[in-house]
Design an enzyme around this catalytic site. Structure first.
Site, PDB file in Angstrom:
ATOM      1  N   PRO A 102      43.289  51.934  47.374  1.00 50.83           N
ATOM      2  CA  PRO A 102      42.134  51.998  48.282  1.00 50.83           C
ATOM      3  C   PRO A 102      41.676  50.612  48.752  1.00 50.83           C
ATOM      4  O   PRO A 102      40.946  50.506  49.733  1.00 50.83           O
ATOM      5  CB  PRO A 102      41.043  52.672  47.438  1.00 50.83           C
ATOM      6  CG  PRO A 102      41.776  53.397  46.351  1.00 50.83           C
ATOM      7  CD  PRO A 102      42.990  52.564  46.073  1.00 50.83           C
ATOM      8  N   GLU A 129      42.917  54.276  37.064  1.00 47.05           N
ATOM      9  CA  GLU A 129      42.066  53.405  37.887  1.00 47.05           C
ATOM     10  C   GLU A 129      42.873  52.398  38.702  1.00 47.05           C
ATOM     11  O   GLU A 129      42.313  51.629  39.489  1.00 47.05           O
ATOM     12  CB  GLU A 129      41.045  52.678  37.016  1.00 47.05           C
ATOM     13  CG  GLU A 129      39.926  53.581  36.496  1.00 47.05           C
ATOM     14  CD  GLU A 129      39.240  54.377  37.614  1.00 47.05           C
ATOM     15  OE1 GLU A 129      38.712  53.745  38.549  1.00 47.05           O
ATOM     16  OE2 GLU A 129      39.250  55.623  37.545  1.00 47.05           O
ATOM     17  N   ARG A 167      60.753  58.179  60.466  1.00 49.86           N
ATOM     18  CA  ARG A 167      60.822  58.690  61.849  1.00 49.86           C
ATOM     19  C   ARG A 167      61.153  57.612  62.869  1.00 49.86           C
ATOM     20  O   ARG A 167      61.572  57.919  63.978  1.00 49.86           O
ATOM     21  CB  ARG A 167      59.483  59.334  62.238  1.00 49.86           C
ATOM     22  CG  ARG A 167      59.131  60.565  61.429  1.00 49.86           C
ATOM     23  CD  ARG A 167      57.716  61.020  61.721  1.00 49.86           C
ATOM     24  NE  ARG A 167      57.512  61.338  63.117  1.00 49.86           N
ATOM     25  CZ  ARG A 167      57.835  62.504  63.670  1.00 49.86           C
ATOM     26  NH1 ARG A 167      58.342  63.452  62.947  1.00 49.86           N
ATOM     27  NH2 ARG A 167      57.633  62.713  64.947  1.00 49.86           N
ATOM     28  N   ASP A 182      58.110  57.741  72.986  1.00 48.55           N
ATOM     29  CA  ASP A 182      57.839  56.766  74.034  1.00 48.55           C
ATOM     30  C   ASP A 182      56.429  56.959  74.606  1.00 48.55           C
ATOM     31  O   ASP A 182      55.560  57.524  73.969  1.00 48.55           O
ATOM     32  CB  ASP A 182      58.916  56.822  75.123  1.00 48.55           C
ATOM     33  CG  ASP A 182      59.154  58.228  75.634  1.00 48.55           C
ATOM     34  OD1 ASP A 182      58.169  58.961  75.821  1.00 48.55           O
ATOM     35  OD2 ASP A 182      60.328  58.577  75.836  1.00 48.55           O
TER      36      ASP A 182
HETATM   37  C1  21W Z   1      41.234  56.214  43.814  1.00 49.71           C
HETATM   38  C2  21W Z   1      42.247  55.004  42.023  1.00 49.71           C
HETATM   39  C3  21W Z   1      40.012  55.604  43.526  1.00 49.71           C
HETATM   40  C4  21W Z   1      41.032  54.399  41.732  1.00 49.71           C
HETATM   41  C5  21W Z   1      34.922  52.413  43.779  1.00 49.71           C
HETATM   42  C6  21W Z   1      34.621  51.629  42.684  1.00 49.71           C
HETATM   43  C7  21W Z   1      46.438  54.703  47.020  1.00 49.71           C
HETATM   44  C8  21W Z   1      44.540  55.810  47.756  1.00 49.71           C
HETATM   45  C9  21W Z   1      45.349  55.435  46.617  1.00 49.71           C
HETATM   46  C10 21W Z   1      42.350  55.915  43.065  1.00 49.71           C
HETATM   47  C11 21W Z   1      39.899  54.697  42.481  1.00 49.71           C
HETATM   48  C12 21W Z   1      45.098  55.339  48.959  1.00 49.71           C
HETATM   49  C13 21W Z   1      35.714  53.371  41.985  1.00 49.71           C
HETATM   50  C14 21W Z   1      43.402  56.233  50.255  1.00 49.71           C
HETATM   51  C15 21W Z   1      43.312  56.557  47.875  1.00 49.71           C
HETATM   52  C16 21W Z   1      45.137  55.681  45.186  1.00 49.71           C
HETATM   53  C17 21W Z   1      43.683  56.537  43.376  1.00 49.71           C
HETATM   54  C18 21W Z   1      38.581  54.029  42.158  1.00 49.71           C
HETATM   55  C19 21W Z   1      36.416  54.319  41.051  1.00 49.71           C
HETATM   56  N1  21W Z   1      35.576  53.470  43.287  1.00 49.71           N
HETATM   57  N2  21W Z   1      44.538  55.532  50.201  1.00 49.71           N
HETATM   58  N3  21W Z   1      35.127  52.269  41.590  1.00 49.71           N
HETATM   59  N4  21W Z   1      42.807  56.708  49.135  1.00 49.71           N
HETATM   60  N5  21W Z   1      44.024  56.334  44.766  1.00 49.71           N
HETATM   61  N6  21W Z   1      37.621  54.909  41.553  1.00 49.71           N
HETATM   62  O1  21W Z   1      42.731  57.039  46.924  1.00 49.71           O
HETATM   63  O2  21W Z   1      45.933  55.288  44.378  1.00 49.71           O
HETATM   64  S1  21W Z   1      46.517  54.453  48.665  1.00 49.71           S
END
Ligand code: 21W
Length: 261
Positions: A102, A129, A167, A182
């Site tokens: 994230p 996490e 793709r 295109d």
């Molecule tokens: C989601 C792990 C949230 C840890 C804020 C502060 C990969 C992903 C993931 C995940 C947290 C992607 C917190 C969009 C996604 C992924 C697992 C954190 C606690 N939040 N793209 N502390 N969304 N997600 N949680 O979740 O591995 S790319």
């Protein structure tokens, strides 16, 4: 030819994951399945659990500083990535190690186009996490996110990225499918589509589409694409420098909507 570019067009995806069966399902059907069957792409999963040395095959541990949630340990991940590099022996200049999280930059079509120039992409799918920050510092080249919503791990994001990148590889899409690649794709929304029956309850297909005037049809579709983008994605439209003809088509669409979204 630049060493960093994938001109042979062939690409291999290696995914480090605790859920290889989930990621491998990508090659079971559809466009990506067909591409794998034709050896246009290769998808191989690597399980960091296979790189542990303790009785419980431990891949995670408690977070320093405390709090809930586990963190993926460096050693199994690092040994996995090193083994991938050793076993696959690809040109380092056209290889990227990508961590899905994230905290990454938001993935889009432009990124897919750039990454499709590589010959090897190694994806790290985190669980819990996430991974120990020192793994990112020492082994990861790029960090990508799919967007601002919470998922359970990096597997689905890796699968999404692989689908969109595959793709772009020549030969992966059939002629019919690649016609879509295109024109304005990814800068403008698509026009509406219709198929039989011509009359569904009281809903008729727009007359222009059954009239046989291909110039008119082309113009109508263009106007619908511009109009829907104006209605639903003004952010996309703002990035475009419309030509004179497009501007007239859009102005007409807006007038028919009385200027209101
Ligand atoms: C989601 C792990 C949230 C840890 C804020 C502060 C990969 C992903 C993931 C995940 C947290 C992607 C917190 C969009 C996604 C992924 C697992 C954190 C606690 N939040 N793209 N502390 N969304 N997600 N949680 O979740 O591995 S790319």
């Amino acid at each position: 030819m630049s060493k960093a570019e994938n001109k042979s067009a062939n690409i291999r995806f290696d995914v480090v994951t605790l859920f290889p069966e989930l990621v491998n399902s990508l090659t079971a059907s559809g466009v990506v399945g067909r591409a794998a069957g034709q050896d246009l792409i290769n998808l191989t999963c690597w399980n960091p659990r296979d790189y542990t040395h303790d009785r419980h095959q431990t891949v995670d541990d408690r977070s320093y500083g405390g709090g809930p949630g586990m963190v993926m340990k460096v050693q199994p991940l690092r040994d996995t990535v090193h083994d991938i590099k050793q076993q696959t022996a690809m040109n380092a200049a056209s290889r990227r190690v990508i961590y899905l999280s994230p905290q990454g930059k938001q993935f889009n079509q432009a990124a897919a186009q750039e990454l499709a120039k590589c010959s090897q992409l190694i994806f790290i799918a985190g669980r819990y996490e996430g991974v120990d920050e020192r793994f990112i510092e020492t082994e990861v080249d790029e960090e990508w996110s799919l967007g601002d919503y919470v998922l359970s791990g990096g597997e689905l994001p890796a699968m999404v990225m692989i689908d969109s990148i595959a793709r772009m590889i020549p030969g992966v899409l059939g002629d019919q499918e690649s016609a879509e690649q295109d024109s304005f794709m990814n800068r403008l929304l698509d026009h509406p589509h219709y198929t039989r029956p011509e009359l569904l309850d009281d809903l008729k297909v727009p007359a222009v589409l059954t009239g046989g005037d291909h110039k008119k049809i082309e113009q109508w579709r263009r106007q619908q694409a511009l109009g829907r983008t104006w209605l639903r994605r003004p952010d996309l439209l703002k990035e475009l420098e419309l030509g004179e003809v497009d501007q007239v088509l859009l102005d007409q669409f807006i007038a028919e909507h009385n200027g209101k979204r």
